[in-house]
Design a protein around this motif. Sequence first.
Motif, short mmCIF file in Angstrom:
data_model
loop_
_atom_site.label_atom_id
_atom_site.label_comp_id
_atom_site.label_asym_id
_atom_site.label_seq_id
_atom_site.Cartn_x
_atom_site.Cartn_y
_atom_site.Cartn_z
N GLN A 514 0.85 -1.19 0.00
CA GLN A 514 0.00 0.00 0.00
C GLN A 514 0.88 1.23 0.00
O GLN A 514 1.97 1.24 0.58
CB GLN A 514 -0.91 0.01 1.24
N GLU A 515 0.43 2.27 -0.68
CA GLU A 515 1.16 3.52 -0.70
C GLU A 515 0.78 4.35 0.53
O GLU A 515 -0.37 4.73 0.68
CB GLU A 515 0.88 4.30 -1.98
N TYR A 516 1.76 4.62 1.39
CA TYR A 516 1.52 5.43 2.57
C TYR A 516 2.03 6.85 2.34
O TYR A 516 3.03 7.07 1.67
CB TYR A 516 2.20 4.81 3.79
N ARG A 517 1.35 7.80 2.95
CA ARG A 517 1.67 9.20 2.70
C ARG A 517 2.78 9.73 3.61
O ARG A 517 3.48 10.66 3.24
CB ARG A 517 0.43 10.07 2.90
N SER A 518 2.91 9.19 4.82
CA SER A 518 3.82 9.80 5.79
C SER A 518 4.96 8.89 6.21
O SER A 518 5.77 9.26 7.04
CB SER A 518 3.02 10.21 7.05
N PHE A 519 5.05 7.69 5.64
CA PHE A 519 6.05 6.71 6.06
C PHE A 519 7.33 6.86 5.24
O PHE A 519 7.29 7.07 4.03
CB PHE A 519 5.50 5.30 5.90
N LEU A 520 8.48 6.72 5.92
CA LEU A 520 9.78 6.67 5.26
C LEU A 520 10.53 5.46 5.78
O LEU A 520 10.79 5.33 6.99
CB LEU A 520 10.61 7.93 5.53
N GLN A 521 10.85 4.55 4.88
CA GLN A 521 11.63 3.36 5.23
C GLN A 521 13.11 3.73 5.12
O GLN A 521 13.58 4.09 4.05
CB GLN A 521 11.30 2.20 4.30
N CYS A 522 13.82 3.63 6.21
CA CYS A 522 15.21 4.10 6.26
C CYS A 522 16.21 2.95 6.34
O CYS A 522 17.26 3.07 6.99
CB CYS A 522 15.39 5.05 7.44
N ARG A 523 15.89 1.85 5.70
CA ARG A 523 16.81 0.70 5.64
C ARG A 523 16.49 -0.12 4.40
O ARG A 523 15.40 -0.02 3.83
CB ARG A 523 16.68 -0.18 6.87
N ALA A 524 17.44 -0.95 4.00
CA ALA A 524 17.21 -1.86 2.89
C ALA A 524 16.16 -2.88 3.28
O ALA A 524 16.15 -3.39 4.41
CB ALA A 524 18.52 -2.56 2.51
N SER A 720 14.51 14.51 0.36
CA SER A 720 15.84 14.79 0.90
C SER A 720 16.83 13.67 0.61
O SER A 720 16.46 12.54 0.31
CB SER A 720 15.75 15.01 2.41
N ARG A 721 18.09 14.02 0.71
CA ARG A 721 19.19 13.06 0.70
C ARG A 721 20.09 13.43 1.88
O ARG A 721 20.30 14.60 2.19
CB ARG A 721 19.98 13.11 -0.61
N TYR A 722 20.63 12.40 2.52
CA TYR A 722 21.46 12.67 3.69
C TYR A 722 22.57 11.63 3.76
O TYR A 722 22.31 10.42 3.70
CB TYR A 722 20.62 12.62 4.97
N LYS A 723 23.79 12.09 3.84
CA LYS A 723 24.95 11.21 3.96
C LYS A 723 25.27 11.06 5.44
O LYS A 723 25.81 11.97 6.07
CB LYS A 723 26.14 11.80 3.21
N GLY A 724 24.91 9.91 6.00
CA GLY A 724 25.15 9.67 7.41
C GLY A 724 26.41 8.86 7.65
O GLY A 724 27.17 8.57 6.72
N ILE A 725 26.63 8.48 8.88
CA ILE A 725 27.80 7.66 9.20
C ILE A 725 27.56 6.19 8.86
O ILE A 725 28.50 5.42 8.77
CB ILE A 725 28.17 7.80 10.69
N THR A 726 26.30 5.81 8.65
CA THR A 726 25.99 4.41 8.35
C THR A 726 25.78 4.16 6.86
O THR A 726 26.13 3.09 6.35
CB THR A 726 24.74 3.95 9.11
N LYS A 727 25.21 5.14 6.15
CA LYS A 727 24.91 4.99 4.72
C LYS A 727 24.34 6.30 4.21
O LYS A 727 24.17 7.26 4.97
CB LYS A 727 23.88 3.87 4.50
N GLU A 728 24.02 6.31 2.92
CA GLU A 728 23.34 7.46 2.34
C GLU A 728 21.85 7.20 2.34
O GLU A 728 21.39 6.14 1.90
CB GLU A 728 23.82 7.73 0.91
N PHE A 729 21.08 8.15 2.85
CA PHE A 729 19.63 8.00 3.00
C PHE A 729 18.92 8.69 1.84
O PHE A 729 19.17 9.86 1.54
CB PHE A 729 19.15 8.61 4.31
N ALA A 730 17.99 7.96 1.22
CA ALA A 730 17.13 8.52 0.18
C ALA A 730 15.94 7.58 0.02
O ALA A 730 16.08 6.36 0.16
CB ALA A 730 17.87 8.67 -1.14
N VAL A 731 14.76 8.16 -0.27
CA VAL A 731 13.56 7.35 -0.46
C VAL A 731 12.85 7.80 -1.72
O VAL A 731 13.10 8.89 -2.24
CB VAL A 731 12.59 7.45 0.74
N ARG A 732 11.95 6.94 -2.23
CA ARG A 732 11.10 7.34 -3.36
C ARG A 732 10.07 8.34 -2.86
O ARG A 732 9.35 8.06 -1.90
CB ARG A 732 10.39 6.13 -3.96
#
Length: 763
Positions: A514-524, A720-732
């Motif tokens: 399902q397409e959620y409006r406010s969710f961001l998955q921050c891991r593979a 947004s895009r963010y280069k953290g200490i663990t990985k680079e964060f980006a979502v669709r």
Amino acid sequence: MSEPLLPTDPASIGGHRLLARLGAGGMGVVYLGRTEAGALAAVKVIQAEYAHEPDFRARFRREVESARRVTSPWAVPVTGADPDADEPWLATAFVPGPSLEEAVARHGPLPTRSVRVLGRMLAAALREVHAAGLVHRDVKPANVLLAVDGPRLIDFGIARATDETAITSTDMVVGTPGFLSPEQAEARGSAVGPASDIFSLGCLLAYAASGRPPFGTGTADALLYRTVHDEPDLAGIEAEENAEENTEDSGDTEDTEGTEGTGGIELLTLLRLCLAKDPADRPTAEQFGTVLLIEDAVPEGGQIDWLPEDVVRIIADRSAEMLALPDIEPTVADASAESSAEAPGDGDAASASASASSSSSGKASPGRRRLLLASGAALLLAAGGTAAWAALRDEDDPGGSAPGARRWAIGVQADLSGAQKTTGQAQERGARLAVEQFNSRRNKPFELVLKTSDDGGSAERAPAAARKLIRDEDVLAVLGPSNDETAQAVLGTYDEALLPLLSVTVGGLILTTQEYRSFLQCRAADAVLSMSIGIHLAKQKGALRPGLLQDRTARTYSWESAQSTTLMLRGHGRPPYPRVIPADTEDVGPVVTDMLRAGIDSFVYSGYAQGAARVARELATAGFDGPRLAPQAVIDPAFLEQAGDAAEGWLLTSSFIDPSAVPAAKTFTATFRKRYGAAPGYYAAEAYDTVNLVLQELLKATKGKRPPGRKELVGLLRKSRYKGITKEFAVRPTDGQFTGWGVSLLRVEDGRFRYVGEAPSKV
């Protein structure tokens, strides 16, 4: 059945005066409306932000066109629509009865005759759907409303013409798991035709007759697997029919002969025909009425006594409620006020709406005053009373609190006391460290606090934990929750509030249905972690013949893992030798022996830690020392304890790093140790990064001393895009799914999981 309108809801849509909310989802709201002529309608309104997406608007326009093409008396008719409006809307005739799902949940299975009549009338509706060149593709109990004169099939949101291509990609499952066909479960695209609706109708009728879905309950992955591979559970349906026939034979004076002999068919046989795995073996919608259920004909232009008394009573009560609805005077908000209102949570929208309403005529009528007072009370209750009153007071009173005195918050919903509390507490500590470092800045525009809500890792407790943070208007975004089950329980709740929810731990396939409006998955995702196993093996030199063992103890997780690994291996010309073992299998010796005899030279296990330990011991006993791999679920102390020396050398994929082994995280690790007196646990660094991602966007968008509202922040985070200490964060931006890589490798060495480095992303 309905809920009061919110202060931010419009007073009217397309000539319909809105009276109440019937439901809300990720993409819009369904209202109860009344036309100028007095007729009631269900008005579906799409959120403006989705209306600006050309693909989404085209999809909604297709829904309107599809619904208009169906003219069956057993399909709810369209009474009006405007797919080109700023907020597209669709109105259908309002049916005051419950859905089939609600009726069965409240009062149990329907009598057999009711199910037979239900099947005949819904088949008649599908006959018209198919005659119009459409496939409904979402026939389920929630999409069938019950009325005294028969059922009504609703929701053509994903209906497609039989000659159209897939709604999105060819690999996307479309429909509701548990009530879709095998061809839908396997995303076969063009193979999803009218016979698919018949399979779904069989699932629906089995549910109506037994009170349970024929392929059980659970996560989407489990339901998809059972739909394709398992036989339906129809236990008890035959006994119920026989009991009814015996009652009729012993005490009913009506002529019941011919139920089996005049072209009719017993319900159980009908269900088996509908639920055939091969679409060619299923009956058509036309055959329901001409061959299978002709003895349950409905009189032309008349009604049929087909529902049990308790369901009829619900319909009567709700019909009476509709007749008693007050004639509410409209409270139309000024357009400029609506356009300037901020997202819920900022305190401005309610004030703008109330102000415009009261000033439209200079003086509010008693009815209007009651409505405004009720709306204000609802806002206070929904937002937590005191907090909401303070927010309204600050907006209304120029002499109130000084700017900057308000302390905004980042929320954490996690398992802080249950089975996964170690992971939850690590996330809470990582998030807190990020907030404390932000507050230590000299020129910060505002101060932040961290607010936690413990759900104990329980899907039952999760909604209440979510509501605690949602009601707190100071909370700008939330980190969490801890597992897929709790996420599934709260994603819709956060979505309706448009409160950003960012998770570093959940990764199951269920999140993509399902397409959620406010969710961001921050891991593979879990599927990506398993695909990386296939990539790793494909990079190895030599003619590898991988063995792949799927342990059904892990249910959908093992299936998803095995499917993803197999897909990648086959794509690189190395199809695995697959084996599947039943759930709770203790003796894995025979299957391991069989795989070794088949000549495998590498081994992949798909399942949980305890099962992996059994397999590891068997492989060690057999002297197998080839590559042994497994996905993240095996990274568990139970694997090390139960496998012992046999665990040595196993290679595992994960969505987290060991910050103590990553140079970029050296400062974080030292600061964490100083703050908490211990090394950072799994996901502590990922939580730290995720909160800093939120802070990055807050600082960019902060105006003066006030951060952006929740709704605005969702849009900023998804771009947004963010280069953290663990990985680079980006979502669709469209669905918040993680688009980065972020897959690590861990190897068991000297009785511990040692971080190896980033897993390869390509061969």
